[in-house]
Design a protein around this motif. Structure first.
Motif, short mmCIF file in Angstrom:
data_model
loop_
_atom_site.label_atom_id
_atom_site.label_comp_id
_atom_site.label_asym_id
_atom_site.label_seq_id
_atom_site.Cartn_x
_atom_site.Cartn_y
_atom_site.Cartn_z
N THR A 418 2.20 2.73 -2.75
CA THR A 418 0.87 3.31 -2.64
C THR A 418 0.16 3.01 -1.33
OG1 THR A 418 -0.05 1.35 -3.76
CG2 THR A 418 0.54 3.24 -5.14
N SER A 419 0.84 2.37 -0.39
CA SER A 419 0.23 2.11 0.93
C SER A 419 1.11 2.71 2.01
CB SER A 419 0.06 0.61 1.16
OG SER A 419 1.31 -0.03 1.30
N THR A 592 -6.11 3.18 -6.90
CA THR A 592 -4.88 2.66 -6.28
C THR A 592 -5.03 1.19 -5.92
OG1 THR A 592 -4.38 4.85 -5.38
CG2 THR A 592 -3.29 2.97 -4.37
N SER A 595 -5.09 -1.07 -8.96
CA SER A 595 -3.76 -1.32 -9.50
C SER A 595 -3.02 -2.36 -8.67
CB SER A 595 -2.97 -0.01 -9.53
OG SER A 595 -1.64 -0.21 -9.94
N ARG A 596 -3.14 -2.28 -7.34
CA ARG A 596 -2.46 -3.24 -6.47
C ARG A 596 -3.05 -4.63 -6.60
NH1 ARG A 596 -3.01 0.10 -1.05
NH2 ARG A 596 -2.64 -1.91 -0.06
N GLU A 624 -11.64 7.36 -8.09
CA GLU A 624 -10.34 8.00 -7.89
C GLU A 624 -10.12 8.58 -6.50
OE1 GLU A 624 -9.97 11.21 -10.63
OE2 GLU A 624 -11.80 12.24 -9.98
N ASP A 631 -10.41 2.38 0.26
CA ASP A 631 -10.06 1.70 -0.97
C ASP A 631 -11.20 0.90 -1.58
OD1 ASP A 631 -7.42 2.52 -1.39
OD2 ASP A 631 -6.68 1.15 0.14
N GLY A 767 -0.73 10.54 -5.98
CA GLY A 767 -0.73 10.69 -7.43
C GLY A 767 -0.18 12.01 -7.90
#
Length: 813
Positions: A418-419, A592, A595-596, A624, A631, A767
């Motif tokens: 995701t990065s 995101t 989650s990380r 979102e 972020d 996503g």
């Protein structure tokens, strides 16, 4: 066998031209990228502002964290900060009291804009750090006076409007310096005014320490406190230019990824080139085997040829690579990704490593491509040379299946990243592994493609029948051509459309989050934002400050926003929690990032701001639209004192007002509508495209080489076709149809590779498994591949067809 290989090269120069050019380009790329990598590791910016200060005391440039290595051991890791860490002004007194210190000079620094040009503002007391001297006029004394540097184009007595983070004010130029710095304009203000404009009470950006003349070097260790560090030599340049440190980190990752990708592509390309060369020489090799040459001797001959070609190509490519390194640096400077004063490190290491890597790649490619040819029995080799067939050896089939399995594994890994820092290298590696699988399985793919295309080709009467027959009989040649063309399509599409996918997703999210009617462009001061708030008809004003923070050692892009009226100007797409009452002690996190980081609404979150200041916050919302907004969303008042440039972008909700009313309130500030602001926020991918464009050019050259080699080797075949009555035009149309068939197969396989890779990349980063592929750009990629392929086929063919058929047969014999 080396002497024999040398004689072979002398008489088969054309056959090795393709491998030579591929290795030459690979060596140049590796050398140029190695220079960038070494600059990132060892480069530095020479000090300008601090040139005269032997010792500079400033804040620690790194955020540090102790990491547990296991077995009771730990290690302190450090990551560079994006903004300056300021130090207490009281530290100057402690330093002045250290034995051996002659004098100390404090300074503050802040952004300033005058006459549409960006400057750095300072107090006149810090002029001695360079040193600056007056050419005319005097030093500033009052709050409305300044001294301009020699390059500002201002004369003593002039009045100039200056925009700083504290607002706009008119100043009178009372002096002009004799000096000007190469990479920054400088304005000096009275000491008290400079401290006010900097907006950091009780803090200074740096302290210059001058030892007492003739005395020993002072020991500053005991006087340093509060995160202050003493810097000397080029370390002073790193303090003066924080962007140079960020550029160094980018060069390390970019140079390493680009150089490694170049070498992998080179091996893949050269394997195909040597394999095609071995196919063309199969009768010759069979005769060597028939006169008692052993497989080891044949492999030695082929390896010797590769080593000789690789050595010459590597040496010449390395020389070209030095020029390429300077060109890349100039391109990066022009794009703003690298400061002008970050010097390119020139050492013998990249120039020596590139030929060594090229020779190793050539040797590995020759050994791989010669395995089956060297082991084949003489009678079998003569038979295959007379009537080559496309058979897929078991070992090659198993290797192709293994690469396909590796491609599946990498695709699954990529879909979970995701990065961009993590997904970038894996994206290129995934595309390469899938392309290697295609290369290994190319004979089977070529056979299937010929079976599917034969009927369509025969619809074209003579040329089509000939093309279908040639493709069926020469499917091994087709397999060799498919690999570089597929590689070119796959790499180009992956590089281009990974950028468009990210850019489209970011713009889409930015557009969806925009509620403001007008946007004041960046570098808007707090005073200008307050002026807009006072305009009748303005319902809400949100100041937005872009920055980056670190949670632990991981870096996250962030935006600081003012909370009053936030939801009237910005909609981040909250999925849990709320932004009502967003303020001190709060932080909103993208889904995101949540989650990380493993956080939810109500979780505590500790982070380091741009200058390393620690902040303990609590998650108030999860949203979102992280690609469009960053972020993390942070309170504006928390972040503003901890960034080098506290000017902002201002979002304005004023449905009844036009642009003209706002422009009158803040003269000189650009006012954009919602659509213009969204377009202006599009990410700039020019740096990545310049760098990876070299890989695209390399694969294009490889494809052209392979096609030209394949066509040039067919002079006898084309001469026989002319002798049996085929016209020159029919032969050329046959070649066009064959080439277009190869392009079609390559476009399908290359597109499939890139789509699988891009779908995984898009799934992890946005996503959605649907990448954004602009149709005109895709057609341009395929069209360019077709044009290059046709040119590489038809130009050698026209040269071959100029000779009379009997002469061509005689020359070939």
């Amino acid at each position: 066998m080396v002497l024999f290989a040398l004689r072979t090269l002398r008489h088969r120069r054309a056959a090795f031209a393709g491998a030579f050019v591929a290795l030459l380009c690979a060596s140049a790329l590796v050398c140029g990228c190695g220079m960038l990598l070494e600059t990132g590791l060892r480069g530095g910016a020479a000090p300008e502002r601090y040139a005269a200060a032997p010792v500079l005391v400033a804040g620690d440039r790194y955020v540090r964290e102790t990491v547990d290595k296991g077995d009771g051991e730990s290690k302190v890791k450090a990551k560079a900060l994006t903004d300056r860490r300021w130090v207490p002004s009281s530290l100057a007194g402690r330093l002045a009291a250290v034995p051996g210190v002659g004098r100390v000079v404090t300074e503050v620094t802040f952004p300033a804009v005058a006459g549409g040009r960006a400057f750095r503002g300072h107090g006149w007391e810090s002029a001695g750090l360079t040193p600056f001297t007056l050419r005319s006029g005097r030093a500033p004394r009052a709050g409305d006076e300044l001294v301009a540097d020699a390059g500002a184009g201002l004369a003593a007595g002039a009045r100039v409007d200056v925009e700083t983070p504290a607002g706009r004010r008119t100043y009178r130029v009372v002096g002009v310096t004799a000096e000007a710095l190469p990479s920054q304009g400088t304005l000096f203000f009275a000491t008290g005014e400079a401290r006010r404009l900097a907006g950091r009470p009780g803090l200074v950006s740096a302290i210059g320490v001058f030892p007492r003349a003739g005395g020993p070097a002072p020991d500053l260790t005991l006087a340093l406190a509060g995160g202050a560090v003493a810097y000397t030599g080029d370390e002073r340049g790193a303090v003066e230019f924080p962007d140079a440190e960020q550029a160094r980190l980018k060069l390390v990752s970019l140079g390493g990824a680009l150089g490694g990708t170049s070498l992998l592509v080179a091996i893949l390309v050269v394997v195909g080139t040597f394999a095609l060369s071995a196919q063309q020489r199969q009768r010759e090799i069979a005769l060597l085997r028939a006169v008692a040459a052993t497989p080891a001797q044949v492999r030695g001959m082929l390896s010797g040829e590769a080593l000789l070609v690789g050595a010459v190509a590597g040496a010449l490519g390395s020389a070209l690579g030095v020029g390429l390194g300077f060109w890349l640096r100039s391109a990066f400077v022009a794009l703003g990704a690298m400061p002008e004063n970050l010097r390119l490190v020139v050492s013998p290491f990249p120039a020596l490593a590139a030929p060594a890597a090229t020779v190793a790649a050539a040797w590995a490619a020759a050994r791989i491509s010669a395995r089956r040819t060297a082991r084949i029995r003489p009678v079998e080799a003569l038979g295959e040379a007379a009537l080559p067939v496309a058979r897929l050896p078991l070992g090659r089939a198993l290797a192709g299946a293994a690469c396909a399995a590796g491609g599946v594994a990498l695709t699954l890994v990529l879909s979970g990243l995701t990065s961009e820092a993590a997904s970038g290298p894996v994206t290129m590696l995934t595309a390469l592994v899938w392309t290697v699988a295609v290369a290994l399985l190319a004979p089977a793919l070529a056979g299937a493609a010929v079976a599917l295309l034969a009927k369509a080709l025969r619809a074209s009467r003579v040329a089509g029948h000939l093309a279908a027959a040639n493709l069926r009989a020469g499917s091994r040649r087709l397999a060799s051509v498919i690999t570089p063309l597929s590689l070119m399509t796959a790499m180009t599409c992956t590089i281009l459309f990974a950028q468009t996918t990210m850019g489209d997703a970011a713009q889409e999210q930015a557009a969806a989050s925009a509620r403001a009617d007008h946007v004041l462009a960046s570098q808007v001061s707090r005073a200008a934002a307050d002026a807009v708030r006072r305009v009748p008809g303005v319902e809400a004003v949100t100041e937005v400050l872009r920055t980056s923070v670190r949670v632990g050692l991981e870096r996250f892009p962030a935006q600081a926003v003012t909370s009053p009226g936030l939801l009237a100007t910005l909609d981040p797409g909250v999925v849990s929690g709320s932004l009502d009452g967003f303020g001190a002690g709060s932080v909103a996190v993208s889904g995101t990032a949540a989650s990380r980081l493993g956080v939810t609404v109500g979780s505590p979150l500790r982070l380091a701001l741009g200058d390393g200041a620690a902040a303990a916050l609590r998650v108030s919302a999860v949203y979102e639209r992280g690609l469009g907004l960053g972020d993390l969303l942070l309170p504006y008042e928390l972040v503003r004192p901890h960034v080098d440039d506290p000017t902002s972008t201002v979002l304005v909700s004023a449905p009844t007002l036009g642009r003209a009313e706002l422009e009158r309130a803040v003269p000189g500030v650009a006012v954009l509508d919602r659509v213009e602001a969204t377009a202006a926020s599009a990410p700039n991918a020019d740096v990545n495209l310049v760098a990876m464009g070299l890989i695209i050019a390399f694969t294009a050259i490889a494809a052209v080489n392979t096609l030209a080699m394949a066509t040039s080797d067919r002079s006898r075949e084309l001469a026989l076709l002319r002798l049996v009555g085929t016209t020159r035009r029919q032969v050329l149309w046959m070649l066009r149809l064959e080439t277009l068939a190869a392009v079609l197969v390559s476009a399908v396989t290359g597109t499939a590779v890139s789509l699988v890779t891009l779908a995984a990349f898009s799934r992890g980063m946005t996503g959605s498994a649907l990448p954004y592929v602009p149709l005109p750009a895709y057609l341009a990629v395929v069209g360019s591949a077709a044009a290059l392929a046709l040119a590489a086929t038809l130009l050698p063919a026209r040269v071959v067809l100029r000779a009379r058929p009997v002469e061509a047969l005689g020359a070939r014999a």
